[in-house]
Design a protein around this motif. Sequence first.
Motif, PDB file in Angstrom:
ATOM      1  N   GLY A  57      29.072 -60.017  19.719  1.00  0.00           N
ATOM      2  CA  GLY A  57      29.909 -58.854  20.013  1.00  0.00           C
ATOM      3  C   GLY A  57      29.181 -57.533  19.815  1.00  0.00           C
ATOM      4  N   GLY A 103      21.088 -48.536  36.165  1.00  0.00           N
ATOM      5  CA  GLY A 103      21.332 -49.982  36.153  1.00  0.00           C
ATOM      6  C   GLY A 103      20.209 -50.693  35.443  1.00  0.00           C
ATOM      7  N   GLY A 104      19.203 -51.149  36.107  1.00  0.00           N
ATOM      8  CA  GLY A 104      18.174 -51.971  35.471  1.00  0.00           C
ATOM      9  C   GLY A 104      16.900 -51.221  35.192  1.00  0.00           C
ATOM     10  N   MET A 105      16.247 -51.598  34.067  1.00  0.00           N
ATOM     11  CA  MET A 105      14.925 -51.050  33.817  1.00  0.00           C
ATOM     12  C   MET A 105      13.986 -51.568  34.900  1.00  0.00           C
ATOM     13  SD  MET A 105      15.456 -49.172  31.343  1.00  0.00           S
ATOM     14  CE  MET A 105      13.922 -48.582  30.673  1.00  0.00           C
ATOM     15  N   ILE A 143      17.774 -63.890  25.276  1.00  0.00           N
ATOM     16  CA  ILE A 143      18.874 -63.484  24.384  1.00  0.00           C
ATOM     17  C   ILE A 143      20.191 -63.497  25.156  1.00  0.00           C
ATOM     18  CG2 ILE A 143      19.822 -61.494  23.101  1.00  0.00           C
ATOM     19  CD1 ILE A 143      16.915 -60.872  22.203  1.00  0.00           C
ATOM     20  N   LEU A 177      23.523 -65.814  24.380  1.00  0.00           N
ATOM     21  CA  LEU A 177      24.840 -65.268  24.034  1.00  0.00           C
ATOM     22  C   LEU A 177      25.897 -65.706  25.042  1.00  0.00           C
ATOM     23  CD1 LEU A 177      26.180 -62.367  25.378  1.00  0.00           C
ATOM     24  CD2 LEU A 177      24.032 -61.484  24.511  1.00  0.00           C
ATOM     25  N   MET A 187      12.622 -53.465  16.099  1.00  0.00           N
ATOM     26  CA  MET A 187      13.619 -54.487  15.738  1.00  0.00           C
ATOM     27  C   MET A 187      14.371 -54.094  14.462  1.00  0.00           C
ATOM     28  SD  MET A 187      13.947 -56.776  17.945  1.00  0.00           S
ATOM     29  CE  MET A 187      13.140 -56.952  19.534  1.00  0.00           C
ATOM     30  N   CYS A 225      21.442 -60.480  15.131  1.00  0.00           N
ATOM     31  CA  CYS A 225      20.586 -60.124  16.281  1.00  0.00           C
ATOM     32  C   CYS A 225      19.219 -59.663  15.765  1.00  0.00           C
ATOM     33  CB  CYS A 225      21.207 -59.009  17.110  1.00  0.00           C
ATOM     34  SG  CYS A 225      22.942 -59.281  17.502  1.00  0.00           S
TER      35      CYS A 225
HETATM   36  P1  FAD Z   1      22.191 -55.157  27.885  1.00  0.00           P
HETATM   37  O1  FAD Z   1      21.825 -56.585  27.728  1.00  0.00           O
HETATM   38  O2  FAD Z   1      22.302 -54.323  26.664  1.00  0.00           O
HETATM   39  O3  FAD Z   1      21.122 -54.524  28.849  1.00  0.00           O
HETATM   40  C1  FAD Z   1      20.991 -53.116  29.021  1.00  0.00           C
HETATM   41  C2  FAD Z   1      20.396 -52.861  30.402  1.00  0.00           C
HETATM   42  O4  FAD Z   1      19.075 -53.414  30.454  1.00  0.00           O
HETATM   43  C3  FAD Z   1      21.170 -53.541  31.515  1.00  0.00           C
HETATM   44  O5  FAD Z   1      22.187 -52.719  31.991  1.00  0.00           O
HETATM   45  C4  FAD Z   1      20.098 -53.747  32.530  1.00  0.00           C
HETATM   46  O6  FAD Z   1      19.895 -52.565  33.252  1.00  0.00           O
HETATM   47  C5  FAD Z   1      18.843 -53.982  31.733  1.00  0.00           C
HETATM   48  N1  FAD Z   1      18.542 -55.412  31.581  1.00  0.00           N
HETATM   49  C6  FAD Z   1      19.349 -56.387  31.119  1.00  0.00           C
HETATM   50  N2  FAD Z   1      18.699 -57.554  31.064  1.00  0.00           N
HETATM   51  C7  FAD Z   1      17.447 -57.323  31.482  1.00  0.00           C
HETATM   52  C8  FAD Z   1      16.304 -58.139  31.637  1.00  0.00           C
HETATM   53  N3  FAD Z   1      16.300 -59.432  31.310  1.00  0.00           N
HETATM   54  N4  FAD Z   1      15.177 -57.575  32.127  1.00  0.00           N
HETATM   55  C9  FAD Z   1      15.150 -56.268  32.436  1.00  0.00           C
HETATM   56  N5  FAD Z   1      16.198 -55.430  32.300  1.00  0.00           N
HETATM   57  C10 FAD Z   1      17.345 -55.950  31.825  1.00  0.00           C
HETATM   58  N6  FAD Z   1      24.147 -59.768  21.385  1.00  0.00           N
HETATM   59  C11 FAD Z   1      24.700 -60.959  21.021  1.00  0.00           C
HETATM   60  O7  FAD Z   1      25.866 -61.195  21.310  1.00  0.00           O
HETATM   61  N7  FAD Z   1      23.957 -61.895  20.349  1.00  0.00           N
HETATM   62  C12 FAD Z   1      22.659 -61.690  20.013  1.00  0.00           C
HETATM   63  O8  FAD Z   1      22.026 -62.546  19.374  1.00  0.00           O
HETATM   64  C13 FAD Z   1      22.053 -60.456  20.376  1.00  0.00           C
HETATM   65  N8  FAD Z   1      20.763 -60.177  20.050  1.00  0.00           N
HETATM   66  C14 FAD Z   1      20.237 -58.960  20.372  1.00  0.00           C
HETATM   67  C15 FAD Z   1      18.926 -58.686  20.006  1.00  0.00           C
HETATM   68  C16 FAD Z   1      18.382 -57.436  20.290  1.00  0.00           C
HETATM   69  C17 FAD Z   1      16.959 -57.160  19.888  1.00  0.00           C
HETATM   70  C18 FAD Z   1      19.162 -56.441  20.934  1.00  0.00           C
HETATM   71  C19 FAD Z   1      18.585 -55.082  21.217  1.00  0.00           C
HETATM   72  C20 FAD Z   1      20.471 -56.715  21.313  1.00  0.00           C
HETATM   73  C21 FAD Z   1      21.012 -57.972  21.039  1.00  0.00           C
HETATM   74  N9  FAD Z   1      22.317 -58.287  21.423  1.00  0.00           N
HETATM   75  C22 FAD Z   1      22.854 -59.495  21.071  1.00  0.00           C
HETATM   76  C23 FAD Z   1      23.072 -57.381  22.276  1.00  0.00           C
HETATM   77  C24 FAD Z   1      22.863 -57.763  23.770  1.00  0.00           C
HETATM   78  O9  FAD Z   1      21.492 -57.939  24.064  1.00  0.00           O
HETATM   79  C25 FAD Z   1      23.387 -56.686  24.709  1.00  0.00           C
HETATM   80  O10 FAD Z   1      22.725 -55.474  24.442  1.00  0.00           O
HETATM   81  C26 FAD Z   1      24.876 -56.475  24.611  1.00  0.00           C
HETATM   82  O11 FAD Z   1      25.558 -57.679  24.863  1.00  0.00           O
HETATM   83  C27 FAD Z   1      25.352 -55.430  25.658  1.00  0.00           C
HETATM   84  O12 FAD Z   1      25.046 -55.911  26.952  1.00  0.00           O
HETATM   85  P2  FAD Z   1      25.021 -55.032  28.245  1.00  0.00           P
HETATM   86  O13 FAD Z   1      25.765 -55.734  29.317  1.00  0.00           O
HETATM   87  O14 FAD Z   1      25.480 -53.651  27.948  1.00  0.00           O
HETATM   88  O15 FAD Z   1      23.510 -55.008  28.737  1.00  0.00           O
END
Ligand code: FAD
Length: 459
Positions: free
Chosen positions: A163, A231-233, A260, A264, A382, A390
């Motif tokens: 979450g 949107g995406g990096m 990751i 999740l 980190m 996380c």
């Molecule tokens: P996010 O995953 O936060 O992504 C942000 C933006 O990055 C996206 O909008 C997209 O533009 C870009 N993006 C997404 N994926 C990729 C990719 N593969 N390659 C390139 N660009 C990309 N949540 C958990 O529930 N469990 C966990 O164990 C967990 N571990 C985490 C560990 C770390 C180090 C971090 C920083 C976050 C972790 N989170 C975890 C949170 C999770 O990764 C997301 O950040 C969160 O769920 C919000 O997701 P989001 O849809 O906003 O996009």
Amino acid sequence: VCAFQPDATVSDACASYQDLDTLNTRIHPYVRSLCTQTDFFSYYRLNLFHKVCPFWSDENGMCGNIACAVNTIDNEEDIPSVWRAEELSRLEGPKAQHPGKKQQKERPERPLMGELGENVDESCVVEYDDECDERDYCVPEDESATSKGDYVSLLDNPERFTGYSGEGTHQVWKAIYQENCFSKQTAESEAKSSGNPIAPFGGLTGSQGQAAQDLKSVMKEHGRQQAMQTGGMEDKLEFEDTCLEKRVFYRVVSGLHASISTHLCYDYLNQTTGQWGPNLECYKWRLHKYPERISNLYFNFALVSRAVSKLKDYVQDYTFCTGDPVEDRRTKQMIIQLAEQLPAGSEIFDESVMFQDNYPEQTGITLKEDFRNRFRNVSRIMDCVGCDKCRLWGKLQTNGFGTALKVLFEFGDNDVSKPKPTLRRTELVALINLLDKISSAIKAVKDFREMIASEQGLN
Ligand code: FAD
């Protein structure tokens, strides 16, 4: 499996998803057993709570959900005796000292057992400080009795949905992707040769302290408002213009992010029923729509598998000091069996093409140093993750990649003139658990694909 060049895409004929899936099906049971059936690989010690984020302070980014919490081991009875504080302090002291940098330089080969105290091999000796060996790609985790680390059972704290979300998470991901701004020299020389403007977020210089400083100013300059606006990096990085090493760096980070996300989505909490299980919609909008993210996950599988295959000879002499010789022999046997399942040589991933002198203004050596410093910075970022669980898996996996890179680039194949660096216990544990995470993510992606196929009536 044929050679997987670092700049190939998985769909290239040479390294197909199918090849890598076949390999994964073969190794998955081995790596799973290592991580679930041995003490050595299921306990990790790290400094989870006492390091402050060196880049910003953001109380709002903290996750208060119960799922974000980590159960640390408070009762020493629950960990193998050799890692208990009493034992650790017994191992410390002049006789058991880990060879310092000076000694390593003077006599770089592995020290003799006798110098470490009776019956104490080097791998059992605790590390003293957080200081990096110059060949480290990661800020090391310290296992000494005096360090502020906690033992964590990795089995009791699975990586799953927590979450943790929102602006705080985006800030961390953005900072990690921004580490991809390689040195000014490389960026400028690329720009000259391509006729395009310099690297996506501007050029940075290479030293470690400077890199941290640079990150702060980059964060300030770009600010949160820019975080993920488009949107995406992925959109922001134009691969045609970037050097191979920078592409590799990006793919490692994006592949980690994809892993990751897969975990999740696969172990998701249905907040209506209270049940944990796969969430297909989550997979669709985070991964299925973005084949490049999945390709980067497979890329990491190839890279990390290659590193583990290189350990085959190294672990023959390694002491798995859990205090139980039978268990130690079994652990060693299991890791050797795993390494034997992986193709030997550079068939799966060919790291030798990296860090060559391909750029007029930067040598392979300085580029490698830059790469290493950037990776160390990712490991520092980190500490800014606001969810304990996380952060645990983020730190472990970054350490795993740091170890994989160290093995890939600092362990010669059969080159006896190039002494192999010593791996800390935490590094080996992180590397094998990283492979387990990637391998499980690939398996989960396969399951999700089957769910989609059956939804579409294809099965
Ligand atoms: P996010 O995953 O936060 O992504 C942000 C933006 O990055 C996206 O909008 C997209 O533009 C870009 N993006 C997404 N994926 C990729 C990719 N593969 N390659 C390139 N660009 C990309 N949540 C958990 O529930 N469990 C966990 O164990 C967990 N571990 C985490 C560990 C770390 C180090 C971090 C920083 C976050 C972790 N989170 C975890 C949170 C999770 O990764 C997301 O950040 C969160 O769920 C919000 O997701 P989001 O849809 O906003 O996009």
